[in-house]
Design an enzyme around this catalytic site. Structure first.
Site, PDB file in Angstrom:
ATOM      1  N   ASP A  81      -4.874   4.886  15.354  1.00 18.47           N
ATOM      2  CA  ASP A  81      -4.453   4.074  15.425  1.00 18.47           C
ATOM      3  C   ASP A  81      -3.101   3.774  16.129  1.00 18.47           C
ATOM      4  OD1 ASP A  81      -1.764   4.943  13.414  1.00 18.47           O
ATOM      5  OD2 ASP A  81      -1.876   3.637  12.507  1.00 18.47           O
ATOM      6  N   CYS A 113      -4.907 -18.616  -1.364  1.00 17.61           N
ATOM      7  CA  CYS A 113      -4.149 -17.424  -2.555  1.00 17.61           C
ATOM      8  C   CYS A 113      -3.337 -17.430  -1.235  1.00 17.61           C
ATOM      9  CB  CYS A 113      -5.269 -16.202  -2.673  1.00 17.61           C
ATOM     10  SG  CYS A 113      -4.389 -15.095  -2.923  1.00 17.61           S
ATOM     11  N   CYS A 120       0.046 -12.608  -0.809  1.00 20.03           N
ATOM     12  CA  CYS A 120       0.799 -11.768  -0.266  1.00 20.03           C
ATOM     13  C   CYS A 120       2.109 -11.721   0.082  1.00 20.03           C
ATOM     14  CB  CYS A 120      -0.233 -11.150   0.894  1.00 20.03           C
ATOM     15  SG  CYS A 120      -1.092 -12.256   1.732  1.00 20.03           S
ATOM     16  N   CYS A 153      10.231  -7.432   9.409  1.00 22.50           N
ATOM     17  CA  CYS A 153       9.011  -6.388   8.679  1.00 22.50           C
ATOM     18  C   CYS A 153       9.515  -5.440   7.878  1.00 22.50           C
ATOM     19  CB  CYS A 153       7.321  -6.245   9.148  1.00 22.50           C
ATOM     20  SG  CYS A 153       6.599  -5.140   7.295  1.00 22.50           S
ATOM     21  N   CYS A 177       6.560  -0.917   3.034  1.00 24.97           N
ATOM     22  CA  CYS A 177       6.843  -1.636   2.275  1.00 24.97           C
ATOM     23  C   CYS A 177       5.477  -1.400   1.762  1.00 24.97           C
ATOM     24  CB  CYS A 177       7.352  -2.608   2.343  1.00 24.97           C
ATOM     25  SG  CYS A 177       7.168  -3.859   1.598  1.00 24.97           S
ATOM     26  N   CYS A 187      -3.090  -8.154  -3.854  1.00 26.97           N
ATOM     27  CA  CYS A 187      -3.926  -9.232  -3.216  1.00 26.97           C
ATOM     28  C   CYS A 187      -4.942  -8.765  -3.946  1.00 26.97           C
ATOM     29  CB  CYS A 187      -4.954  -7.731  -2.174  1.00 26.97           C
ATOM     30  SG  CYS A 187      -6.538  -8.778  -1.543  1.00 26.97           S
TER      31      CYS A 187
END
Length: 372
Positions: free
Chosen positions: A124, A181, A184, A204, A231, A238
């Site tokens: 990434d 849902c 999160c 964040c 975090c 989830c």
């Protein structure tokens, strides 16, 4: 697939380079909203990131591979231990970039020889939109927290990609299974999700404690709690984690010495000791000063006046980033008389504007509290 599993990959799927047609506009909107915060490299690489063929025109197929790093313990257990620092599950052992890249290269070499094709491997750090590609390949779906969710491994997957000139059969995309849902979104301590499927990095905790180089905004510090590197809140809650499995990769399994670190011990780290202590882990890349900044925020949130001495000892630190957070922490822990005494010794001689501003805030707050 068998070869990939033999060397440690848990899942593998294939996507076409043109399988994410909506990505360019979504990326453009995200950047224009400023949700990338100070990560200017996201802007600089936007064109290549949005279209795999811009990054490498010869690519014909993209292989997405996942390595499960599922924990064996509750990722949120350390949040209640206020005298300890909580580190994200992914950072509690070796740097996953190093672990995955070696495996990708091995698979890529095998593929290149077998299919007589050219290959490129990406983790990434490259301008590749792994998550939309992984969804297009059927490896998982992007949840409302923007992270890939696997119906086999929950939220705990590291992704890697192999671009190849070989024409390979593609897999069916995965559809979203979030439904109504929003666990999160609701669990985020700093309200970093302006809407489902949107993340504002400026709020964040993972961005703030890892990527952000400067002072963390005052209004977000309390929400950080004792999270000193990353975090896991939005991942850990989830419901799809009921299918999660513990990682089988030894280099990604939790090191017990990184599970719940004493804040007092961490506050005493100088640069050489920090580098030695976290050698080989993702934590080292943040650097000592930013890390101690995070530790001091955790100390300020600890409600433990016994940790004030650690902050006091850092009022004379070489780093203004550290000194400023030492002031903030003391403002949360000490009574007015102690703050006034320390300010007479340190604030009057402070040459950094940001640190002086922290002193001004805490002295002003103490005056207001005394008047009340």
């Amino acid at each position: 697939m068998e070869r990939a599993k033999e060397i440690g990959f848990d899942t593998i799927r294939i996507a076409s380079p043109d399988s994410i047609p909506l990505a360019p506009e979504r990326l453009k909107a995200w950047l224009e909203a400023g949700h990338h915060a100070s990560m200017d490299w996201m802007v600089d690489t936007a064109e290549r990131r949005a279209d795999p063929r811009t990054l490498w025109p010869e690519v014909r197929s993209i292989i997405l591979l996942g390595v499960n790093y599922g924990p064996t313990t509750d990722p949120l257990a350390t949040l209640s231990q206020k005298d300890r620092g909580s580190i994200s599950i992914y950072a509690r052992n070796r740097d996953y970039h190093d672990v995955i890249k070696g495996k990708l290269k091995e698979i890529a070499g095998f593929l290149a020889a077998k299919a007589s094709s050219d290959v490129k491997v990406f983790v990434d750090t490259a301008p590749v939109m792994e998550k939309p590609l992984a969804e297009a390949a059927g490896l998982g779906f992007q949840g409302k927290h923007t992270v890939i969710v696997s119906r086999e491994f929950g939220n705990w997957l590291f992704l890697g990609a192999i671009f190849t000139t070989a024409e390979l059969p593609v897999d069916e995309p995965e559809r979203n299974h979030c439904g109504s849902c929003r666990r999160c979104l609701d669990v985020c301590p700093t309200n970093a999700f302006p809407a489902p499927f949107q993340l504002d990095a400026r709020r964040c905790i993972s961005y703030l404690t890892i990527e952000h180089k400067g002072h963390i905004p005052e209004d977000l510090r309390k929400g950080i709690g004792n999270r000193i590197f990353g975090c896991d809140d939005c991942l850990a809650v989830c419901p799809w984690n009921k299918f999660a499995q513990a990682s089988r990769e030894a280099k990604l399994m939790q090191r017990e010495d990184l599970a719940a670190l004493p804040l007092a011990e961490l506050a005493r780290l100088d640069d050489p000791t920090f580098r030695t202590r976290f050698s080989g882990t993702p934590i080292k890349r943040t650097g000592r000063d930013r890390f101690i900044r995070n530790v001091l925020i955790a100390i300020g949130n600890s409600d433990d006046a016994g940790l004030a001495d650690e902050a006091i000892s850092l009022l004379a630190d070489e780093s203004p980033l550290v000194r400023a957070m030492a002031v903030w922490a003391l403002g949360r822990l000490l009574p007015r008389e102690a703050i006034m005494s320390l300010s007479a010794k340190h604030a009057e001689h402070e040459d950094d504007a940001d640190v002086r501003e922290e002193w001004r805030r805490i002295l002003s707050a103490n005056e207001d509290a005394h008047a009340a």
